[in-house]
Design a protein around this motif. Structure first.
Motif, mmCIF file in Angstrom:
data_model
loop_
_atom_site.group_PDB
_atom_site.id
_atom_site.type_symbol
_atom_site.label_atom_id
_atom_site.label_comp_id
_atom_site.label_asym_id
_atom_site.label_seq_id
_atom_site.Cartn_x
_atom_site.Cartn_y
_atom_site.Cartn_z
ATOM 1 N N UNK A 106 -18.248 12.136 2.468
ATOM 2 C CA UNK A 106 -17.432 13.157 1.812
ATOM 3 C C UNK A 106 -17.235 14.399 2.673
ATOM 4 N N UNK A 107 -18.268 14.778 3.425
ATOM 5 C CA UNK A 107 -18.142 16.004 4.201
ATOM 6 C C UNK A 107 -17.144 15.891 5.352
ATOM 7 N N UNK A 108 -16.735 14.659 5.694
ATOM 8 C CA UNK A 108 -15.771 14.475 6.785
ATOM 9 C C UNK A 108 -14.362 14.164 6.298
ATOM 10 N N UNK A 109 -14.157 14.067 4.986
ATOM 11 C CA UNK A 109 -12.850 13.648 4.457
ATOM 12 C C UNK A 109 -11.756 14.649 4.805
ATOM 13 N N UNK A 110 -12.049 15.935 4.670
ATOM 14 C CA UNK A 110 -11.022 16.944 4.923
ATOM 15 C C UNK A 110 -10.644 17.023 6.394
ATOM 16 N N UNK A 111 -11.499 16.552 7.307
ATOM 17 C CA UNK A 111 -11.153 16.597 8.729
ATOM 18 C C UNK A 111 -10.025 15.624 9.066
ATOM 19 N N UNK A 112 -9.773 14.658 8.177
ATOM 20 C CA UNK A 112 -8.708 13.691 8.444
ATOM 21 C C UNK A 112 -7.327 14.338 8.393
ATOM 22 N N UNK A 113 -7.152 15.318 7.505
ATOM 23 C CA UNK A 113 -5.821 15.925 7.373
ATOM 24 C C UNK A 113 -5.741 17.296 8.026
ATOM 25 N N UNK A 114 -6.854 17.845 8.442
ATOM 26 C CA UNK A 114 -6.824 19.090 9.208
ATOM 27 C C UNK A 114 -7.161 20.317 8.378
ATOM 28 N N UNK A 115 -7.599 21.353 9.073
ATOM 29 C CA UNK A 115 -8.025 22.596 8.424
ATOM 30 C C UNK A 115 -6.843 23.384 7.875
ATOM 31 N N UNK A 116 -5.695 23.345 8.567
ATOM 32 C CA UNK A 116 -4.525 24.095 8.099
ATOM 33 C C UNK A 116 -4.047 23.566 6.754
ATOM 34 N N UNK A 117 -4.017 22.251 6.638
ATOM 35 C CA UNK A 117 -3.588 21.627 5.383
ATOM 36 C C UNK A 117 -4.560 21.959 4.256
ATOM 37 N N UNK A 118 -5.862 21.996 4.561
ATOM 38 C CA UNK A 118 -6.846 22.316 3.536
ATOM 39 C C UNK A 118 -6.677 23.747 3.043
ATOM 40 N N UNK A 119 -6.436 24.671 3.957
ATOM 41 C CA UNK A 119 -6.253 26.067 3.555
ATOM 42 C C UNK A 119 -4.977 26.239 2.745
ATOM 43 N N UNK A 120 -3.922 25.493 3.117
ATOM 44 C CA UNK A 120 -2.669 25.567 2.352
ATOM 45 C C UNK A 120 -2.868 25.024 0.932
ATOM 46 N N UNK A 121 -3.665 23.962 0.815
ATOM 47 C CA UNK A 121 -3.939 23.380 -0.503
ATOM 48 C C UNK A 121 -4.865 24.279 -1.314
ATOM 49 N N UNK A 122 -5.697 25.070 -0.645
ATOM 50 C CA UNK A 122 -6.605 25.966 -1.354
ATOM 51 C C UNK A 122 -5.834 27.108 -2.013
ATOM 52 N N UNK A 123 -4.717 27.520 -1.409
ATOM 53 C CA UNK A 123 -3.919 28.594 -1.986
ATOM 54 C C UNK A 123 -3.184 28.121 -3.237
ATOM 55 N N UNK A 124 -2.640 26.895 -3.183
ATOM 56 C CA UNK A 124 -1.887 26.355 -4.323
ATOM 57 C C UNK A 124 -2.709 25.232 -4.951
ATOM 58 N N UNK A 125 -3.519 25.583 -5.975
ATOM 59 C CA UNK A 125 -4.400 24.584 -6.578
ATOM 60 C C UNK A 125 -3.724 23.800 -7.695
ATOM 61 N N UNK A 126 -2.433 24.059 -7.949
ATOM 62 C CA UNK A 126 -1.752 23.297 -9.008
ATOM 63 C C UNK A 126 -1.533 21.852 -8.580
#
Length: 119
Positions: free
Chosen positions: A47-67
């Motif tokens: 689980x701790x490596x799942x977000x590395x597949x799509x990248x940090x930029x994508x994760x931060x963008x998804x963190x802003x829009x949680x809908x």
């Protein structure tokens, strides 16, 4: 008594073989006819490596829009099983994969995500 190699292992060298190499001769276990090792290949990710597949930029963008929760298809990356080691950031995520451990599924549901099994 002599001979080359293992000659006499079941005949005139039997005492030596039984004493120093027990179990050398014979068979053990069941046979598996036409074994294709590819059928048992199951690459895993934690689980701790799942977000590395799509990248940090994508994760931060998804963190802003949680809908909307991002959907990660692990089979596209050649990964078939998701394991539950590590922590997830507190944002929902949808994961598609073939196999999931119980711990991974509970951790994903705890952050508001979901798991979809694909064939």
């Amino acid at each position: 008594p002599s001979g080359r190699g293992m000659a006499g292992g079941q005949h005139h060298h039997r005492i030596l073989m039984d004493k120093y190499h027990p179990g050398y001769f014979g068979k053990v276990g069941m046979r598996h006819f036409h074994k294709l090792k590819n059928h048992y290949v199951r690459p895993v990710i934690n689980l701790d490596k799942v977000w590395t597949l799509i990248g940090e930029e994508k994760r931060e963008a998804c963190a802003k829009d949680t809908s909307k929760a991002p959907c990660i298809d692990l089979t596209e990356f050649g990964i078939f099983k998701l394991l539950g080691k590590g922590q997830l950031p507190n944002q929902p995520i949808v994961i598609k994969c073939r196999y999931v451990s119980k711990l991974a599924e509970t951790k994903i549901k705890a952050v508001g995500g979901a798991v979809q099994l694909v064939a």
